[in-house]
Design a protein around this motif. Structure first.
Motif: not given
Length: 528
Positions: A453-465
């Motif tokens: 239920g949460r946007h996947p980019y709401a959790y980025i402890p090691f950055s992303t992309g």
């Protein structure tokens, strides 16, 4: 007396033209900056954000101490987190992204692969043109592809016995370091040395003997370099290499840079000799340590490609980047997991029961395996929740090279886009679903239904992309191995020195750091 008066008058007359010249140059510079940045300033001021002149802006905030800066920045962020907002620092425009949708747009777009200009302080330091700081995107792609070979799934599984062996040594050190009366121990130092040894043996193929005092000079001088990075970023005039030359911080930094470069060059020279002697692709070991394996390492991979893509200086930059990334991130995370378990006994009990269940068959003291780690679902949620509250990379930036509409606002070229996992993860809009709120430690934030239920980019402890941390899987396997091994041998309790989680002092030095150690009580578990 008359002669003295004449001399003093002459001196005053001598300095007056110099002062007036400097004043005129400064005035002209301000006029040029004002004219040159007129459009950027006009568009920037249409974006919501804290009040203040574009010259002064957030300068009072960034000049605060490394610890207070985190607290003050949180207040500003939470006041404007419903949309992106701007902040001026001298003539530089920073646009802070707060919505996961905007963060996804930026971090997944090839238009924003270039890091912010502020990363040049790391380029001019020990990280050089490593993959974290490099600004040549084509070269970054080549080097990242090479580095990926050193973190393949096959190799990661082979690293687990090394993780386990060093975790056992760490458990002994925590036992020996804990005060015989109070049982108190600062776990941050021993954990840091353990992770340094692991990154050395796994990724680099060398033994540092860090847990026995063999790598202190690297870690100590790294801290000096990181203080210099933070100082330059928060004193914008020192982003100028010319002005930084006159700073005492520069001299301290250069001494530390020399030591770190010599340390890394010695690793490279040693591995070159071993490669020449071995004559075999799979036989490059620095000693007969039972945990060392005849396997590929990053050092070996880089050296074998030096004739095509990488100079020795580039190899050094990449190795330093790996050592910093592998040591800084997981050292902080492991220490914080231990700390949070100490302050949440119910969570620690669940982690221990999960371990008992996994190790209930056969030898309870056997080494951990990959299949064991896969079963540690609750521990993984605990680690992810700790990384939510203590992301190792609390803020990072991207360069904006052309006018771009983001979140309904036209963001001007020449700005710096900022993402802060530290404050993003504390948003009540994203983690306010429980009664305890976003600041509370709650591993249930990572139950499957909560994540869905949460946007996947709401959790980025090691950055992303595309430019995310290359060692995410490495880090999770290492942290699971370390924490599971410790928790089967020891029980952690709150320390009198730091009785509640809110007393843990944090600071920002390009990564999130502990300002005053990480104290817990350590008790040995009695085998049943």
């Amino acid at each position: 007396m008359r002669i003295i008066e004449l001399i003093l008058t002459d001196r005053e007359n001598m300095w007056l033209p110099i002062f007036m010249t400097l004043l005129a140059v400064s005035a002209i510079a301000l006029i040029v900056i004002s004219i040159k940045g007129r459009r950027r300033r006009m568009l920037g001021n249409r974006i919501p954000g804290p009040e203040g002149t574009f010259i002064l802006g957030l300068l009072p905030l960034v000049l605060q101490g490394a610890e207070q800066k985190v607290k003050s920045a949180k207040v500003v962020y939470q006041a404007y987190e419903k949309s992106l907002f701007k902040a001026w620092l001298l003539n530089k425009l920073y646009i802070i992204l707060t919505r996961p949708e905007d963060i996804e747009f930026v971090l997944t777009s090839p238009k924003f692969l270039r890091k912010a200009k502020e990363y040049m302080v790391m380029q001019q330091s020990i990280m050089g043109q490593g993959i974290f700081t490099i600004d040549d995107i084509n070269k970054w792609k080549v080097n990242r592809k090479l580095m990926t070979k050193g973190f393949s799934f096959k190799l990661l599984k082979e690293f687990i016995p090394i993780f386990y062996g060093e975790a056992l040594v760490l458990a002994e050190i925590l036992r020996d370091n804990s005060n015989s009366t109070s049982k108190e121990c600062d776990v941050s130092g021993p954990v840091s040395m353990a992770t340094m040894e692991m990154i050395g043996k796994t990724a680099l193929g060398v033994t540092f003997n860090a847990q026995k005092g063999g790598c202190n000079r690297f870690v100590e001088n790294l801290l000096t370099a990181m203080h210099a990075w933070e100082y330059r970023m928060t004193h914008p005039w020192y982003l100028s290499s010319t002005l930084f030359q006159f700073s005492s911080i520069k001299r301290k930094h250069d001494r530390s840079q020399k030591i770190i470069n010599e340390f890394t060059d010695e690793i490279i020279r040693t591995k070159i000799v071993e490669l020449d002697k071995s004559g075999s692709k799979n036989d490059v070991n620095s000693n007969d340590d039972e945990n060392e394996r005849n396997t590929e390492t990053l050092t070996k991979i880089f050296l074998e490609n030096s004739h095509e893509n990488m100079s020795l200086e580039q190899i050094r930059d990449e190795l330093v980047t790996v050592m910093i990334g592998g040591q800084e991130t997981t050292a902080m995370a492991n220490a914080c997991v231990i700390f949070m378990l100490a302050h949440h006994q119910d969570v620690q009990d669940k982690v221990f029961k999960e371990q008992e269940s996994i190790f209930s068959i056969g030898d309870r003291n056997r080494p951990v395996t990959y299949n064991d780690l896969v079963q540690m679902e609750y521990l993984e949620r605990v680690i992810k929740e700790t990384l939510r509250l203590f992301p190792p990379l609390p803020v990072f930036g991207r360069a904006l090279d052309e006018d771009t509409t983001i979140g309904g606002h036209l963001c001007p070229a020449g700005s710096t886009l900022i993402v802060s996992p530290l404050f993003l993860h504390l948003s009540p809009q994203l983690y306010g679903g429980t009664a305890r709120g976003p600041d509370a430690f709650d591993p249930d934030n990572f139950l499957p239904e909560a994540c869905h239920g949460r946007h996947p980019y709401a959790y980025i402890p090691f950055s992303t992309g595309p430019r995310n941390c290359i060692g995410i899987k490495y880090a999770m396997l290492q942290m699971k191995t370390v924490v599971s091994t410790l928790i089967r041998h020891q029980k952690f309790l709150p320390s009198d020195r730091c009785p509640t989680p809110d007393r843990l002092r944090l600071m920002f030095l390009s990564t999130l750091k502990l300002a005053d150690g990480c104290y817990v009580k350590v008790e040995q578990r009695v085998p049943e």
